[in-house]
Design a protein around this motif. Structure first.
Motif, PDB file in Angstrom:
ATOM      1  N   MET A 112     -21.996  72.270   0.255  1.00 51.66           N
ATOM      2  CA  MET A 112     -22.374  72.549   1.653  1.00 51.66           C
ATOM      3  C   MET A 112     -22.063  70.915   2.245  1.00 51.66           C
ATOM      4  SD  MET A 112     -26.243  72.945   3.367  1.00 51.66           S
ATOM      5  CE  MET A 112     -26.978  71.567   2.487  1.00 51.66           C
ATOM      6  N   CYS A 113     -22.682  69.835   1.502  1.00 49.59           N
ATOM      7  CA  CYS A 113     -22.487  68.593   1.920  1.00 49.59           C
ATOM      8  C   CYS A 113     -21.034  67.973   2.019  1.00 49.59           C
ATOM      9  CB  CYS A 113     -23.155  67.697   1.254  1.00 49.59           C
ATOM     10  SG  CYS A 113     -25.037  67.585   1.086  1.00 49.59           S
ATOM     11  N   ARG A 114     -20.316  68.712   1.086  1.00 53.15           N
ATOM     12  CA  ARG A 114     -18.611  68.276   1.100  1.00 53.15           C
ATOM     13  C   ARG A 114     -18.148  68.905   2.278  1.00 53.15           C
ATOM     14  NH1 ARG A 114     -17.152  65.492  -3.461  1.00 53.15           N
ATOM     15  NH2 ARG A 114     -14.846  65.733  -2.711  1.00 53.15           N
ATOM     16  N   GLN A 115     -18.533  70.064   2.406  1.00 50.90           N
ATOM     17  CA  GLN A 115     -17.852  70.938   3.788  1.00 50.90           C
ATOM     18  C   GLN A 115     -18.217  70.078   5.173  1.00 50.90           C
ATOM     19  OE1 GLN A 115     -19.100  74.862   3.083  1.00 50.90           O
ATOM     20  NE2 GLN A 115     -17.385  75.507   1.923  1.00 50.90           N
ATOM     21  N   ALA A 116     -19.203  69.484   5.181  1.00 54.54           N
ATOM     22  CA  ALA A 116     -19.897  68.819   6.431  1.00 54.54           C
ATOM     23  C   ALA A 116     -19.361  67.177   6.310  1.00 54.54           C
ATOM     24  CB  ALA A 116     -21.357  68.583   6.377  1.00 54.54           C
ATOM     25  N   GLY A 117     -18.417  66.913   5.097  1.00 54.69           N
ATOM     26  CA  GLY A 117     -17.784  65.836   5.256  1.00 54.69           C
ATOM     27  C   GLY A 117     -18.493  64.441   4.884  1.00 54.69           C
ATOM     28  N   ILE A 118     -19.667  64.830   4.331  1.00 58.15           N
ATOM     29  CA  ILE A 118     -20.685  63.682   3.771  1.00 58.15           C
ATOM     30  C   ILE A 118     -19.959  63.274   2.328  1.00 58.15           C
ATOM     31  CG2 ILE A 118     -23.110  63.352   2.975  1.00 58.15           C
ATOM     32  CD1 ILE A 118     -23.873  65.681   4.635  1.00 58.15           C
ATOM     33  N   LYS A 119     -20.318  61.867   2.273  1.00 62.03           N
ATOM     34  CA  LYS A 119     -19.929  61.296   0.994  1.00 62.03           C
ATOM     35  C   LYS A 119     -20.992  61.087   0.166  1.00 62.03           C
ATOM     36  CE  LYS A 119     -15.614  61.045   2.726  1.00 62.03           C
ATOM     37  NZ  LYS A 119     -14.811  62.047   2.421  1.00 62.03           N
ATOM     38  N   MET A 120     -20.913  61.714  -1.005  1.00 58.32           N
ATOM     39  CA  MET A 120     -22.087  61.884  -1.999  1.00 58.32           C
ATOM     40  C   MET A 120     -22.154  60.889  -3.022  1.00 58.32           C
ATOM     41  SD  MET A 120     -23.687  64.528  -0.675  1.00 58.32           S
ATOM     42  CE  MET A 120     -24.900  64.844  -2.058  1.00 58.32           C
ATOM     43  N   MET A 121     -23.267  60.056  -3.247  1.00 56.69           N
ATOM     44  CA  MET A 121     -23.324  59.256  -4.519  1.00 56.69           C
ATOM     45  C   MET A 121     -24.808  59.519  -5.198  1.00 56.69           C
ATOM     46  SD  MET A 121     -23.966  55.663  -2.299  1.00 56.69           S
ATOM     47  CE  MET A 121     -24.716  55.850  -0.666  1.00 56.69           C
ATOM     48  N   HIS A 122     -24.694  59.162  -6.495  1.00 61.29           N
ATOM     49  CA  HIS A 122     -25.887  59.673  -7.451  1.00 61.29           C
ATOM     50  C   HIS A 122     -26.329  58.481  -7.952  1.00 61.29           C
ATOM     51  CE1 HIS A 122     -28.398  62.978  -8.837  1.00 61.29           C
ATOM     52  NE2 HIS A 122     -28.514  61.902  -9.623  1.00 61.29           N
ATOM     53  N   LYS A 123     -27.461  58.165  -8.161  1.00 61.79           N
ATOM     54  CA  LYS A 123     -27.968  57.018  -9.101  1.00 61.79           C
ATOM     55  C   LYS A 123     -28.200  57.566 -10.487  1.00 61.79           C
ATOM     56  CE  LYS A 123     -31.389  55.070  -7.011  1.00 61.79           C
ATOM     57  NZ  LYS A 123     -31.928  54.486  -5.541  1.00 61.79           N
ATOM     58  N   VAL A 124     -27.683  56.685 -11.480  1.00 67.78           N
ATOM     59  CA  VAL A 124     -27.793  56.985 -12.859  1.00 67.78           C
ATOM     60  C   VAL A 124     -28.157  55.889 -13.668  1.00 67.78           C
ATOM     61  CG1 VAL A 124     -26.277  58.950 -12.717  1.00 67.78           C
ATOM     62  CG2 VAL A 124     -25.318  56.784 -13.515  1.00 67.78           C
ATOM     63  N   GLY A 125     -28.737  56.230 -14.790  1.00 67.49           N
ATOM     64  CA  GLY A 125     -28.949  54.882 -15.850  1.00 67.49           C
ATOM     65  C   GLY A 125     -28.380  55.221 -16.999  1.00 67.49           C
ATOM     66  N   ALA A 126     -27.493  56.188 -17.187  1.00 64.42           N
ATOM     67  CA  ALA A 126     -26.639  56.512 -18.412  1.00 64.42           C
ATOM     68  C   ALA A 126     -25.223  56.600 -18.181  1.00 64.42           C
ATOM     69  CB  ALA A 126     -27.598  57.401 -19.186  1.00 64.42           C
ATOM     70  N   VAL A 127     -24.436  56.613 -19.332  1.00 64.97           N
ATOM     71  CA  VAL A 127     -22.904  56.804 -19.277  1.00 64.97           C
ATOM     72  C   VAL A 127     -23.171  58.253 -19.231  1.00 64.97           C
ATOM     73  CG1 VAL A 127     -21.050  56.989 -20.553  1.00 64.97           C
ATOM     74  CG2 VAL A 127     -22.093  54.689 -20.438  1.00 64.97           C
ATOM     75  N   ARG A 128     -23.767  59.177 -19.979  1.00 64.25           N
ATOM     76  CA  ARG A 128     -23.662  60.480 -19.986  1.00 64.25           C
ATOM     77  C   ARG A 128     -24.151  61.236 -18.603  1.00 64.25           C
ATOM     78  NH1 ARG A 128     -28.492  58.821 -22.173  1.00 64.25           N
ATOM     79  NH2 ARG A 128     -30.328  59.818 -21.567  1.00 64.25           N
ATOM     80  N   HIS A 129     -24.997  60.731 -17.884  1.00 61.78           N
ATOM     81  CA  HIS A 129     -25.173  61.078 -16.487  1.00 61.78           C
ATOM     82  C   HIS A 129     -24.035  60.641 -15.461  1.00 61.78           C
ATOM     83  CE1 HIS A 129     -29.733  61.074 -17.773  1.00 61.78           C
ATOM     84  NE2 HIS A 129     -29.059  61.938 -18.178  1.00 61.78           N
ATOM     85  N   ALA A 130     -23.566  59.592 -15.817  1.00 60.48           N
ATOM     86  CA  ALA A 130     -22.453  59.234 -14.981  1.00 60.48           C
ATOM     87  C   ALA A 130     -21.266  60.384 -14.985  1.00 60.48           C
ATOM     88  CB  ALA A 130     -21.814  57.690 -15.112  1.00 60.48           C
ATOM     89  N   LEU A 131     -20.859  60.650 -16.235  1.00 56.67           N
ATOM     90  CA  LEU A 131     -19.772  61.578 -16.543  1.00 56.67           C
ATOM     91  C   LEU A 131     -20.038  62.868 -15.927  1.00 56.67           C
ATOM     92  CD1 LEU A 131     -19.240  60.475 -20.276  1.00 56.67           C
ATOM     93  CD2 LEU A 131     -17.511  60.296 -18.264  1.00 56.67           C
ATOM     94  N   ASN A 132     -21.561  63.295 -15.972  1.00 57.33           N
ATOM     95  CA  ASN A 132     -21.794  64.406 -15.525  1.00 57.33           C
ATOM     96  C   ASN A 132     -21.770  64.563 -13.784  1.00 57.33           C
ATOM     97  OD1 ASN A 132     -23.058  67.202 -15.438  1.00 57.33           O
ATOM     98  ND2 ASN A 132     -24.932  66.490 -14.972  1.00 57.33           N
ATOM     99  N   ILE A 133     -22.059  63.538 -13.167  1.00 61.05           N
ATOM    100  CA  ILE A 133     -21.989  63.100 -11.687  1.00 61.05           C
ATOM    101  C   ILE A 133     -20.341  63.360 -11.252  1.00 61.05           C
ATOM    102  CG2 ILE A 133     -22.217  61.462 -10.149  1.00 61.05           C
ATOM    103  CD1 ILE A 133     -24.718  63.091 -10.887  1.00 61.05           C
ATOM    104  N   GLU A 134     -19.691  62.852 -12.128  1.00 65.29           N
ATOM    105  CA  GLU A 134     -18.350  62.532 -11.943  1.00 65.29           C
ATOM    106  C   GLU A 134     -17.661  64.142 -11.835  1.00 65.29           C
ATOM    107  OE1 GLU A 134     -14.553  59.904 -12.699  1.00 65.29           O
ATOM    108  OE2 GLU A 134     -15.174  60.825 -14.553  1.00 65.29           O
TER     109      GLU A 134
END
Ligand SMILES: Cc1cc2nc3c(=O)[nH]c(=O)nc-3n(C[C@H](O)[C@H](O)[C@H](O)COP(=O)(O)O)c2cc1C
Length: 324
Positions: A112-134
């Protein structure tokens, strides 16, 4: 200063304000965006989607520049799943520029957010979480070091190691958070591969942040060793100013305090009152180790301009400094 982050959010400087419960208001948000950064409205300041909508509209009266909304998907005693649904729906309807998510990934809202053109970022504290976010399709990831104010991940990895580890692991742009207050921090983050920085603590000691003047004075006085990690025993660690309340919580945690008792000591209402009345001892005041680097109260414009100017000088001059 152009990076993939300035392009993504259409901002002048790669400096972002992170979510700050009670403090990231439309007024502070607009001051940061007007200064060339990305301001933030923290959704959890509000009790409903419509209250958030009013805040977004208020910020739009104060700035024509892009800004973001923070939505923290941590377990909440106050906000229900329906309210979180409404927060995302309102952001999509209002077509805000960006959403900064923390806690669990916003899986159910991403499309829904992407369809509205919103740029999404997520705060992580670990490489495994960064990979999941990507993998989930976020536009950017925030590498949150252990020194940060708020809720650093319990892996306890500091920014100096976490940031280059995340940068080498993902292709989406990385924003560095935790411990940054000035041009030195910005230059260091860019050198380690970040394309932007996100700050919390530094923005509390700006003129536009609506806290009691005693709070700002206290932050200027405090040193880097004067924070405490509370609530580690219940897996929700938070970094806060080392004050009477934080010391009391640590003592109770050592004795094995009940969750319910901890909740009342950590209540958001206590913090709200303390930010407003300037009571620096009896509430959890989330600040990071970067508090030790804050030497004065400035305006957001002064802060962003000096950060960018100093970072440029450092990056240009460093090479000359080390040549024979
Ligand atoms: C007073 C305060 C309140 C915060 N509240 C939130 C919040 O509601 N949601 C969130 O995702 N992060 C929150 N944070 C974390 C910040 O967004 C940011 O990640 C952190 O402050 C970065 O580290 P720094 O304080 O060293 O700049 C808060 C931080 C502070 C200082």
């Amino acid at each position: 200063m152009r990076t993939r982050i300035t392009e993504l959010f259409e901002i002048e400087y790669p400096v972002i304000c992170g979510g700050m419960l009670w403090l990231a208001t439309p007024e502070l948000c607009a001051a940061i965006s007007n200064a060339g950064g990305l301001g933030n409205i923290t959704a959890c300041n509000y009790n409903s989607g419509e209250e958030l909508r009013a805040a977004i509209q208020r910020a739009r009266q104060l700035t024509g520049k892009p800004f973001g909304v923070n939505i923290s998907l941590f377990p909440s005693m106050r906000l229900t799943e329906e309210v979180f649904d409404d927060f995302f729906r309102v952001c999509a309807e209002e077509r805000v520029k960006a959403i900064e998510v923390s806690g669990r990934p916003a899986v159910k809202y991403l499309q829904m957010c992407r369809q509205a053109g919103i740029k999404m970022m997520h705060k992580v504290g670990a490489v495994r979480h960064a990979l999941n976010i990507e993998r989930l399709g976020y536009d950017a990831v925030i590498s949150l070091g252990f020194e940060a104010g708020g809720h650093p991940l319990s892996d306890d990895v500091a920014a100096m190691v976490l940031l280059p580890r995340i940068v080498e692991s993902v292709k989406i742009p990385v924003i560095s958070a935790g411990g940054i207050v000035d041009g030195r921090g910005l230059a260091a983050a860019l050198t380690l591969g970040a394309e932007g920085v996100l700050m919390g603590t530094r923005f509390i000691a700006t003129r536009e942040c609506r806290v009691h003047s005693r709070i700002r004075e206290e932050l200027v006085k405090r040193e880097e060793h004067e924070t405490a990690l509370v609530c580690k025993s219940i897996n929700l660690q938070g970094r806060a100013l080392k004050n009477e309340l934080a010391l009391q919580i640590l003592e109770l945690e050592e004795k094995g305090i009940e969750l319910a008792d901890l909740v009342s000591l950590m209540s958001g209402q206590r913090s709200l009152k303390a930010w407003q009345t300037g009571d620096v001892e009896s509430a959890p005041l989330m600040v990071g180790q970067s508090v030790g680097l804050i030497k004065e109260t400035v305006t957001c414009r002064e802060l962003l301009q000096s950060m960018v100017k100093d970072a440029r000088e450092i990056l240009e001059k460093n090479l000359a400094r080390f040549e024979g």
